[in-house]
Design an enzyme around this catalytic site. Structure first.
Site, short mmCIF file in Angstrom:
data_model
loop_
_atom_site.label_atom_id
_atom_site.label_comp_id
_atom_site.label_asym_id
_atom_site.label_seq_id
_atom_site.Cartn_x
_atom_site.Cartn_y
_atom_site.Cartn_z
N ASP A 47 18.91 0.51 3.06
CA ASP A 47 18.07 1.67 2.70
C ASP A 47 17.09 1.99 3.82
O ASP A 47 16.35 2.97 3.74
CB ASP A 47 17.38 1.48 1.33
CG ASP A 47 16.45 0.28 1.30
OD1 ASP A 47 16.37 -0.46 2.30
OD2 ASP A 47 15.79 0.07 0.26
N SER A 48 17.14 1.20 4.91
CA SER A 48 16.42 1.57 6.14
C SER A 48 16.91 2.94 6.63
O SER A 48 16.25 3.56 7.47
CB SER A 48 16.64 0.51 7.22
OG SER A 48 18.02 0.26 7.41
N GLU A 50 13.50 -11.87 5.25
CA GLU A 50 12.89 -10.97 6.24
C GLU A 50 11.44 -11.39 6.50
O GLU A 50 10.65 -11.57 5.54
CB GLU A 50 12.93 -9.52 5.72
CG GLU A 50 12.25 -8.55 6.69
CD GLU A 50 12.53 -7.08 6.42
OE1 GLU A 50 13.34 -6.75 5.52
OE2 GLU A 50 11.93 -6.25 7.13
N LYS A 82 22.94 -5.61 -2.32
CA LYS A 82 21.71 -6.35 -1.97
C LYS A 82 20.57 -5.81 -2.83
O LYS A 82 20.41 -4.60 -2.98
CB LYS A 82 21.41 -6.21 -0.48
CG LYS A 82 20.10 -6.89 -0.05
CD LYS A 82 20.06 -7.16 1.43
CE LYS A 82 19.70 -6.01 2.32
NZ LYS A 82 18.39 -5.39 2.07
N GLU A 140 16.26 -6.42 -3.60
CA GLU A 140 15.02 -7.01 -3.08
C GLU A 140 14.20 -7.60 -4.22
O GLU A 140 14.07 -6.96 -5.27
CB GLU A 140 14.17 -5.94 -2.37
CG GLU A 140 14.82 -5.38 -1.13
CD GLU A 140 13.90 -4.39 -0.40
OE1 GLU A 140 12.70 -4.30 -0.73
OE2 GLU A 140 14.40 -3.72 0.53
O1 KIV Z 1 17.59 -1.78 4.77
C1 KIV Z 1 17.74 -2.56 5.71
O2 KIV Z 1 18.09 -2.19 6.82
C2 KIV Z 1 17.44 -3.97 5.49
C3 KIV Z 1 17.28 -4.81 6.71
C4 KIV Z 1 15.91 -4.67 7.25
C5 KIV Z 1 17.60 -6.23 6.45
O3 KIV Z 1 17.32 -4.40 4.38
#
Ligand code: KIV
Length: 266
Positions: A45-46, A181, A112, A114
């Protein structure tokens, strides 16, 4: 199925060979990462920051994540595709199931999420229903407003003890991978030893089972000019993006990246 599966990653951990992961948001880069031998493509989600220009990951929606996951799938043949459940997409168990289904049907092989211990129930339900889960711990950018900024986590002994315990509980709940992270290198090393599942680090030292970076960061591209300490610009000294991607894979495999200067102490 791609050439790289969870079983491959598990056996890389057992052999002590480092796992390579990069963020990826489109078909062309998926193909380029395959050519360079990157084993896991993270549709992170970056993308809210590096593609959409937001100042956090919070505005990203599940529909956008599914769109980019489908783009990556079309360019990918070999790598395992890991896709992020974005902000509040796992606020309830029902939303977690529905949104994970969207990402898996778009082409993800794993999702993934968080958080910490509170993820255990959803990880157990997802795993039971055939969805492998990576638990993203330490600095969790979706919680930036609670954390008060993008800060290293687990620096004091209480936080460190809690993170170790949570990591073990999430493995027991059925997590197939952890991502740490911005965690002190020593703590990340302890967690990697304490669990059997692969642990991927970003700003977590070089004793984790693998590494991930944001693609744009490692190619030296930045909107703000602010580059986190854990990033290395792999374009320096290379004449093409393809060679930079290959240099990243080589350095992670050789454990020359990350260096001590890319990590944090307690
Ligand atoms: O969204 C992302 O790119 C991430 C990385 C920073 C691990 O979760």
């Amino acid at each position: 199925m791609p050439a790289i599966t969870l079983t491959t990653l598990q056996s890389l951990k057992q052999k002590g060979e480092k796992i390579t992961m990069l963020t990826c948001y489109d078909a062309t880069f998926a193909h380029a990462c395959n050519e360079a031998g990157v084993e896991v493509l993270l549709v992170g989600d970056s993308l809210g920051m590096v593609l959409q220009g937001h100042d956090s990951t919070l505005p990203v929606t599940t529909a956008e994540m599914a769109y980019h996951t489908a783009c990556v799938k079309r360019g990918n043949s070999d790598a395992l595709i890991l896709a992020d459940l974005p902000f509040m997409a796992n606020a309830t168990l029902e939303q977690t199931m529905t949104n994970s289904a969207m990402l898996m049907q778009a082409g993800a092989h794993m999702v993934k999420v968080e958080g910490q211990l509170w993820l255990a129930e959803s990880i157990r339900l997802l795993a039971e229903r055939g969805v492998p889960v990576c638990a993203h711990m330490g600095l969790t950018p979706q919680a930036v407003n609670i954390l008060g900024g993008y800060k290293v986590q687990g620096r004091n002994e209480n936080q460190a003890r809690q993170m170790r315990a949570d990591a073990i509980s999430l493995e027991q709940a059925g997590a197939a991978m952890l991502l740490l992270e911005c965690v002190p290198s020593e703590l990340a090393a302890e967690i990697s030893q304490a669990v059997k599942i692969p642990v991927i680090g970003i700003g977590a030292g070089n004793a984790t089972d693998g590494q991930v970076l944001v693609l744009h960061d490692m190619l030296g591209l930045s909107i703000t000019g602010r580059v986190p300490k854990f990033v290395k610009n792999f374009m320096l000294g290379q004449d093409s993006i393809q060679s930079a991607l290959k240099a990243y894979v080589n350095e992670v495999k050789a454990t020359t990246f990350p260096g001590i200067e890319h990590g944090f102490s307690a």
